[in-house]
Scaffold this motif. Structure first.
Motif, PDB file in Angstrom:
ATOM      1  N   ASP A   1       0.813  -1.208   0.000  1.00  0.00           N
ATOM      2  CA  ASP A   1       0.000   0.000   0.000  1.00  0.00           C
ATOM      3  C   ASP A   1       0.852   1.265   0.000  1.00  0.00           C
ATOM      4  OD1 ASP A   1      -2.312  -1.537   0.093  1.00  0.00           O
ATOM      5  OD2 ASP A   1      -2.378  -1.535   2.284  1.00  0.00           O
ATOM      6  N   VAL A   2       2.064   1.184   0.513  1.00  0.00           N
ATOM      7  CA  VAL A   2       2.921   2.357   0.679  1.00  0.00           C
ATOM      8  C   VAL A   2       3.724   2.672  -0.583  1.00  0.00           C
ATOM      9  CG1 VAL A   2       4.900   3.260   1.970  1.00  0.00           C
ATOM     10  CG2 VAL A   2       3.099   2.025   3.158  1.00  0.00           C
TER      11      VAL A   2
ATOM     12  N   GLY B   1      -8.246   4.941   6.046  1.00  0.00           N
ATOM     13  CA  GLY B   1      -8.890   4.961   4.732  1.00  0.00           C
ATOM     14  C   GLY B   1      -7.820   4.835   3.665  1.00  0.00           C
ATOM     15  N   ASP B   2      -7.768   5.803   2.745  1.00  0.00           N
ATOM     16  CA  ASP B   2      -6.749   5.784   1.698  1.00  0.00           C
ATOM     17  C   ASP B   2      -5.628   6.779   1.977  1.00  0.00           C
ATOM     18  OD1 ASP B   2      -8.271   8.034   1.333  1.00  0.00           O
ATOM     19  OD2 ASP B   2      -8.487   7.814  -0.833  1.00  0.00           O
ATOM     20  N   LYS B   3      -5.524   7.281   3.213  1.00  0.00           N
ATOM     21  CA  LYS B   3      -4.498   8.247   3.592  1.00  0.00           C
ATOM     22  C   LYS B   3      -3.503   7.608   4.553  1.00  0.00           C
ATOM     23  CE  LYS B   3      -7.747  12.084   3.477  1.00  0.00           C
ATOM     24  NZ  LYS B   3      -8.449  13.077   4.296  1.00  0.00           N
ATOM     25  N   LEU B   4      -2.270   8.095   4.500  1.00  0.00           N
ATOM     26  CA  LEU B   4      -1.260   7.789   5.517  1.00  0.00           C
ATOM     27  C   LEU B   4      -1.282   8.966   6.484  1.00  0.00           C
ATOM     28  CD1 LEU B   4       1.869   6.416   3.644  1.00  0.00           C
ATOM     29  CD2 LEU B   4       0.701   5.343   5.558  1.00  0.00           C
ATOM     30  N   VAL B   5      -1.628   8.720   7.725  1.00  0.00           N
ATOM     31  CA  VAL B   5      -1.811   9.793   8.704  1.00  0.00           C
ATOM     32  C   VAL B   5      -0.714   9.695   9.762  1.00  0.00           C
ATOM     33  CG1 VAL B   5      -3.397  10.786  10.391  1.00  0.00           C
ATOM     34  CG2 VAL B   5      -4.298   9.769   8.291  1.00  0.00           C
TER      35      VAL B   5
ATOM     36  N   TYR C   1      -0.840  14.507   6.886  1.00  0.00           N
ATOM     37  CA  TYR C   1      -1.137  13.215   6.281  1.00  0.00           C
ATOM     38  C   TYR C   1      -0.623  13.191   4.845  1.00  0.00           C
ATOM     39  CZ  TYR C   1      -5.181  15.698   4.300  1.00  0.00           C
ATOM     40  OH  TYR C   1      -5.985  16.579   3.649  1.00  0.00           O
ATOM     41  N   MET C   2      -0.644  12.018   4.242  1.00  0.00           N
ATOM     42  CA  MET C   2      -0.227  11.858   2.847  1.00  0.00           C
ATOM     43  C   MET C   2      -1.364  11.221   2.037  1.00  0.00           C
ATOM     44  SD  MET C   2       3.666  10.459   2.973  1.00  0.00           S
ATOM     45  CE  MET C   2       4.152  10.070   4.638  1.00  0.00           C
ATOM     46  N   VAL C   3      -1.472  11.661   0.786  1.00  0.00           N
ATOM     47  CA  VAL C   3      -2.429  11.046  -0.151  1.00  0.00           C
ATOM     48  C   VAL C   3      -1.643  10.557  -1.355  1.00  0.00           C
ATOM     49  CG1 VAL C   3      -4.461  12.371   0.569  1.00  0.00           C
ATOM     50  CG2 VAL C   3      -2.968  13.282  -1.188  1.00  0.00           C
TER      51      VAL C   3
END
Length: 165
Positions: free
Chosen positions: A27-28, A141-145, A161-163
């Motif tokens: 995912d990353v 969800g779909d974000k890295l927080v 966060y990152m998208v």
């Protein structure tokens, strides 16, 4: 009884849908944009200034608005690579800079970003973060927080966060 059970099940599912989850390498990998939630930061500043006298609060608001306007103009992109390398590209006011750091997923499923070397090439280990040294990243969800780990491992969500691109 069935209605109560159904209501509790629905509440459990909805709460788990909004909570953070473990990070998986698949995912990353790829490119992400770093986002700083300036609205949340402004709200936090306002809450902190509520008890200040009007002149101090006015002065602090002016300085914080100036700083937030500068932050708004900075574009940060993260490129997570399979070998544990992270390319960080920063574009601030037309000036581009690129840094390379390391990333890994710890045994708790948390993403950790750290720098391995100082400017002279000497090995060192320090976390790259905005905040204190115990920041980790989790999927929400779909974000890295970003989360700050506090006392006894409690995690507090940060305003960053990152998208995925």
């Amino acid at each position: 009884m069935k209605k109560l059970f159904t209501l509790m099940l629905a509440a459990t599912v909805s709460v788990s849908a909004f909570s953070q989850s473990k990070v998986k390498e698949k995912d990353v990998i790829g490119q992400w944009d770093l986002i700083i939630d300036l609205d949340e930061i402004e709200d936090e500043i306002e809450r902190d200034l509520e008890d200040e006298n009007w002149l101090a609060a006015r002065f602090a608001r002016s300085i914080s608005n100036f700083a937030l306007n500068i932050v708004e103009e900075i574009d940060i992109r993260m490129d997570f690579r399979e070998d544990g390398e992270l390319k960080i590209s920063v574009n601030a006011f037309g000036v581009r800079e690129t840094e390379y750091v390391e990333w890994y997923i710890n045994r708790d499923g948390e993403l950790v970003i750290e720098d391995e070397h100082d400017r002279r090439g000497r090995s060192k280990r320090r976390h790259i973060n905005i905040g204190d040294d115990d920041d980790v990243w989790m999927m929400k969800g779909d974000k890295l927080v970003s989360y700050a780990k506090g006392y006894r491992g409690r995690m507090r969500q940060q305003e960053i966060y990152m998208v995925k691109r």
